[in-house]
Design a protein around this motif. Structure first.
Motif, short mmCIF file in Angstrom:
data_model
loop_
_atom_site.label_atom_id
_atom_site.label_comp_id
_atom_site.label_asym_id
_atom_site.label_seq_id
_atom_site.Cartn_x
_atom_site.Cartn_y
_atom_site.Cartn_z
N ASP A 79 0.82 -1.60 -0.46
CA ASP A 79 0.25 -0.07 0.19
C ASP A 79 0.84 1.45 0.05
N LEU A 82 2.16 1.80 -3.43
CA LEU A 82 1.18 2.49 -3.94
C LEU A 82 1.07 3.93 -4.29
N LYS A 83 0.77 3.97 -2.91
CA LYS A 83 0.68 5.72 -2.88
C LYS A 83 1.79 6.57 -2.73
N VAL A 90 -5.03 6.63 -6.20
CA VAL A 90 -4.94 5.43 -6.47
C VAL A 90 -5.59 4.76 -7.77
N LEU A 94 -5.21 4.11 -11.59
CA LEU A 94 -4.78 3.04 -12.58
C LEU A 94 -5.66 3.08 -13.52
N ARG A 101 -5.57 -2.95 -9.93
CA ARG A 101 -4.91 -2.75 -8.69
C ARG A 101 -4.86 -4.68 -8.38
N VAL A 104 -1.35 -4.32 -10.24
CA VAL A 104 -0.18 -3.60 -9.99
C VAL A 104 0.66 -3.78 -8.63
N GLU A 105 -0.25 -4.33 -7.71
CA GLU A 105 0.37 -4.82 -5.98
C GLU A 105 0.61 -6.16 -6.92
N ILE A 108 4.36 -4.95 -7.33
CA ILE A 108 4.73 -4.08 -6.43
C ILE A 108 5.19 -5.16 -5.28
#
Length: 323
Positions: A79, A82-83, A90, A94, A101, A104-105, A108
């Motif tokens: 998180d 992401l920020k 967010v 995206l 999401r 991307v998560e 990451i």
């Protein structure tokens, strides 16, 4: 650790997945008069492409590090990244980038797992810590103004240097920095990312006394040129006690290791060897060699000697035949 994890480009389709999921390598991708393009033909051609080679390497790397270090990555860590990458909005960002999401998560998380894995190989020496200490500067409190015109910066610097100048008011009126909303106030130390405070600005600020205003500081980046004026509100000398800042110093030393290509190459190679990665397709036979060679320099040296001997033997045979 104050790092911005770089997001991998999403949306590319793996040529390996395409071939594997088709069920039949003769499945047709396209047909035309007098011919057709099959999955097998596509795979044979695409797998030798440099981008495909890099994609397969990235897939192997993600699999290895996620299997071993994925559990160290928390939802909170994801998180936070992401920020950093997309700001407060967010989901809107995206959507605008045509990314989900979940995708991307996952990216990451894979990057964080890689970072965790590399950090597991860091063994800091006294020399590493001394070097980090030499470059360390504790947190200072400043006010900053940044503009895109050098002439504007010179005029601002002249006004801001006046005895009765209200630096915060000038920052609110003139600066392009987000800190303009807080009278230009910015706190930073030597571990602060250059994307937040450019290195040129840091170095200039270290030399200022409390209440002193800097000369115009030019900064060039990929986004263009900008010009900073800095007022030192409260500086801080680090003194001689490294233990007082041991966590920060270790962070600097660790970051230096992670930025060292030779270190990361060796660490990745050791993880690939430990995971017993075997390349089954000859087209990808060399994608790991620079890393595994870095992890086993003695093996590479032996292999090189063998190759040299083979070359000498071949030359000798050719000479004998010519006679």
């Amino acid at each position: 650790m104050k790092k911005k994890i770089l997001l991998a480009v999403l949306g590319a389709v793996s040529v390996v997945s395409l071939a594997a999921c088709s069920g039949n390598s003769n499945t047709e991708i396209a047909t035309m008069k007098g011919g057709k393009v099959t999955v097998s033909e596509f795979y044979d051609k695409a797998k030798t492409d440099q981008n495909s080679q890099q994609m397969v390497f990235n897939m192997i790397l993600s699999e290895v590090f996620m299997n071993k270090y994925g559990e160290k990555v928390t939802d909170k860590m994801v998180d936070e990244q992401l920020k950093i990458a997309f700001g407060d909005n967010v989901d809107e960002q995206l959507k605008a980038a045509n990314m989900t999401r979940k995708e991307v998560e996952q990216t990451i998380k894979e990057n964080l797992a890689l970072q965790e894995g590399l950090k597991a190989h860091v063994k800091l020496t006294d020399e590493d810590l001394k070097t980090a200490w030499d470059s360390f500067h504790p947190e200072v409190e400043t006010q900053m103004i940044a503009v895109t015109s050098e002439d504007d910066a010179k005029a601002i610097q002249k006004d801001a240097s006046k005895k009765d100048a209200d630096f915060g008011k000038i920052a609110a009126e003139k600066s392009i920095l987000p800190s303009k909303e807080d009278k230009g106030k910015v706190k930073f130390d030597s571990t602060t990312a250059a994307t937040e405070v450019p290195e040129e600005v840091k170095q200039a600020a270290w030399g200022l006394k409390d209440g002193e205003v800097s000369d115009v500081i030019p900064v060039n980046s990929a986004y263009g040129s900008s010009f900073y004026v800095v007022k030192m509100v409260k500086t801080q000398a680090k003194g001689n006690d490294m233990d007082k800042y041991k966590d920060k110093v270790k962070e600097i030393a660790t970051d230096a290791k992670l930025a060292d290509q030779a270190f990361t190459q060796k660490a990745i190679g050791e993880e690939l060897i430990d995971a017993n990665v075997k390349i089954k397709d000859e087209a990808f036979s060399n994608i790991l060699s620079s890393f595994t060679d870095a992890a086993q320099p003695e093996k590479k040296s032996t292999d090189d000697k063998k190759d040299d001997k083979k070359t000498e033997d071949t030359k000798s045979e050719s000479t004998d035949e010519s006679k």
